[in-house]
Design a protein around this motif. Structure first.
Motif, PDB file in Angstrom:
ATOM      1  N   GLN A  89      -0.203  -7.721  -4.953  1.00 49.42           N
ATOM      2  CA  GLN A  89      -1.161  -6.619  -4.919  1.00 49.42           C
ATOM      3  C   GLN A  89      -0.444  -5.291  -4.711  1.00 49.42           C
ATOM      4  OE1 GLN A  89      -4.735  -6.632  -5.136  1.00 49.42           O
ATOM      5  NE2 GLN A  89      -4.395  -4.408  -5.259  1.00 49.42           N
ATOM      6  N   THR A 142      -3.622   0.963  -9.107  1.00 52.13           N
ATOM      7  CA  THR A 142      -4.011  -0.101  -8.207  1.00 52.13           C
ATOM      8  C   THR A 142      -4.426  -1.339  -8.993  1.00 52.13           C
ATOM      9  OG1 THR A 142      -4.722   1.408  -6.454  1.00 52.13           O
ATOM     10  CG2 THR A 142      -5.703  -0.799  -6.459  1.00 52.13           C
ATOM     11  N   PRO A 173      -3.760   6.433  -8.136  1.00 48.18           N
ATOM     12  CA  PRO A 173      -4.777   5.448  -7.708  1.00 48.18           C
ATOM     13  C   PRO A 173      -5.159   4.475  -8.818  1.00 48.18           C
ATOM     14  CG  PRO A 173      -5.313   7.611  -6.848  1.00 48.18           C
ATOM     15  CD  PRO A 173      -4.130   7.804  -7.764  1.00 48.18           C
ATOM     16  N   LEU A 212       0.848  -1.186   0.000  1.00 47.81           N
ATOM     17  CA  LEU A 212       0.000   0.000   0.000  1.00 47.81           C
ATOM     18  C   LEU A 212       0.887   1.240   0.000  1.00 47.81           C
ATOM     19  CD1 LEU A 212      -2.767   1.422   0.385  1.00 47.81           C
ATOM     20  CD2 LEU A 212      -2.430   1.120   2.862  1.00 47.81           C
ATOM     21  N   SER A 257      -3.371   4.700  -2.641  1.00 48.86           N
ATOM     22  CA  SER A 257      -4.460   5.474  -2.030  1.00 48.86           C
ATOM     23  C   SER A 257      -4.360   6.934  -2.455  1.00 48.86           C
ATOM     24  CB  SER A 257      -4.390   5.365  -0.510  1.00 48.86           C
ATOM     25  OG  SER A 257      -3.183   5.919  -0.032  1.00 48.86           O
ATOM     26  N   THR A 314      -1.641  -1.335  -4.099  1.00 42.07           N
ATOM     27  CA  THR A 314      -2.773  -0.459  -3.828  1.00 42.07           C
ATOM     28  C   THR A 314      -2.253   0.958  -3.621  1.00 42.07           C
ATOM     29  OG1 THR A 314      -3.990  -2.251  -2.760  1.00 42.07           O
ATOM     30  CG2 THR A 314      -4.745  -0.006  -2.341  1.00 42.07           C
ATOM     31  N   ALA A 348      -6.675  -4.847 -12.742  1.00 39.46           N
ATOM     32  CA  ALA A 348      -7.488  -4.141 -11.759  1.00 39.46           C
ATOM     33  C   ALA A 348      -8.820  -4.876 -11.586  1.00 39.46           C
ATOM     34  CB  ALA A 348      -7.720  -2.706 -12.214  1.00 39.46           C
TER      35      ALA A 348
END
Length: 124
Positions: free
Chosen positions: A119, A91, A88, A11, A123, A121, A40
């Motif tokens: 993964q 992601t 974003p 993240l 933000s 991600t 995605a």
């Protein structure tokens, strides 16, 4: 067979950076080029970047060009994806892939070996 294992996802805030790694093992002499794809939620898997095993040629999707850099360390049988200025919309699950000799390939079906994915991600 070639085995591919990705690592480095996580993240991060928009504007940040991450570096993904993909370690290859097995019949690595079969590899002509390696690439990164991403998928995605609710979307098809798409090409992001590719590099030949000898490092002489790299190619990027327009969506990541100028922000992502693919590189390789043959001594470690590892390919990297340095991702800067993340957005974003970056992601996704990122997959490492490899293919046998056959020229420039960017389609999912053209790659012969796949990792399990990692993964990423971003933000806002």
């Amino acid at each position: 067979q070639v085995q591919l294992v990705e690592s480095g996802g996580g993240l991060v805030q928009a504007g940040g950076s991450l570096r993904l790694s993909c370690a290859a093992s097995g019949r690595t002499n079969d590899i002509y080029a390696m690439g990164w794809f991403r998928q995605a939620p609710g979307k098809e898997r798409e090409f992001a970047a590719r590099i030949t095993w000898n490092g002489l040629g790299s190619y990027y999707a327009d969506s990541v060009k100028g922000r992502f850099t693919i590189s390789r360390d043959n001594a470690k049988n590892t390919v990297y994806l340095q991702m800067n200025s993340l957005k974003p919309e970056d992601t996704a699950v990122y997959y490492c892939a490899a293919h046998r000799p056959g020229g420039l390939r960017v389609r999912v079906r053209e790659f012969d070996y796949w990792g399990q994915g990692t993964q990423v991600t971003v933000s806002s």
